[in-house]
Design an enzyme around this catalytic site. Structure first.
Site, PDB file in Angstrom:
ATOM      1  N   HIS A 127       0.817  -1.219   0.000  1.00 34.68           N
ATOM      2  CA  HIS A 127       0.000   0.000   0.000  1.00 34.68           C
ATOM      3  C   HIS A 127       0.850   1.267   0.000  1.00 34.68           C
ATOM      4  O   HIS A 127       2.049   1.233   0.267  1.00 34.68           O
ATOM      5  CB  HIS A 127      -0.973   0.005   1.179  1.00 34.68           C
ATOM      6  CG  HIS A 127      -0.322   0.056   2.535  1.00 34.68           C
ATOM      7  ND1 HIS A 127       0.193   1.215   3.075  1.00 34.68           N
ATOM      8  CD2 HIS A 127      -0.135  -0.916   3.460  1.00 34.68           C
ATOM      9  CE1 HIS A 127       0.668   0.955   4.284  1.00 34.68           C
ATOM     10  NE2 HIS A 127       0.490  -0.339   4.532  1.00 34.68           N
ATOM     11  N   CYS A 144       3.445  -4.711   6.618  1.00 31.22           N
ATOM     12  CA  CYS A 144       3.004  -4.407   5.253  1.00 31.22           C
ATOM     13  C   CYS A 144       4.193  -4.004   4.383  1.00 31.22           C
ATOM     14  O   CYS A 144       5.280  -3.726   4.879  1.00 31.22           O
ATOM     15  CB  CYS A 144       1.975  -3.280   5.256  1.00 31.22           C
ATOM     16  SG  CYS A 144       0.360  -3.788   5.856  1.00 31.22           S
TER      17      CYS A 144
END
Length: 172
Positions: A127, A144
């Site tokens: 992301h 992430c």
């Protein structure tokens, strides 16, 4: 004896119909699956050793990005994943990730995140991370994979559910 044979034969026919119906449904589902159809040709390789992501379409490199990974204690998992879903905007919190719900904890976060591509049901995403000014130099995420906003948007637009994403050398 004849009654037992008829009942057995009836059960066999019913089981055969169910099995054939299930096989037909499975074949139709597999053939029409968006994940199966869309994953063909799209492979992204993300290497923690080089902090690089290489995105290919049928073996041809179409994009390369600099990336960031999970910090010590929150290492990004290595392995082969498939895109499970995508969110243009998603709210990510340390509480929902089962890290901490205590706002005073140094690992607490509550962020609105853009261009999120989900790799695991446990919450590992690729992301945009506009707050991460160390992408490619230091790993600061909670697991992430961070990209610049522009790169995340390009990756998001290119990605399809079912695409293969290989994470190497991440240590998690």
């Amino acid at each position: 004896m004849t009654l037992r044979r008829q009942a057995s034969s009836s059960r066999l026919r019913k089981a055969t119909r169910l099995a054939l119906g299930g096989a037909l449904a499975a074949a139709l589902t597999l053939g029409a699956s968006p994940a199966g159809a869309s994953s063909a040709g799209h492979v992204s390789t993300i290497d923690a050793a080089t902090h690089r992501m290489t995105v290919t379409d049928h073996g041809r490199t179409v994009m390369t990005f600099t990336v960031g990974f999970g910090k010590s204690g929150f290492r990004t998992p290595s392995g082969t994943f498939h895109v499970l879903g995508k969110n243009e905007v998603i709210r990510m919190t340390s509480c929902s990730a089962n890290i901490t719900c205590n706002p005073r904890s140094p690992n607490y976060y509550a962020l609105t995140v853009h261009w999120a591509v989900r790799l695991t049901s446990a919450g590992v995403f690729v992301h945009a991370a506009p707050w991460d000014h160390a992408i490619g130099q230091a790993d600061i995420s909670h697991g992430c994979i961070h990209l610049s906003t522009a790169d995340a948007h390009r990756f998001y637009d290119f990605s399809r559910v079912g695409d293969t994403v290989i994470v190497k050398n991440a240590g998690g």
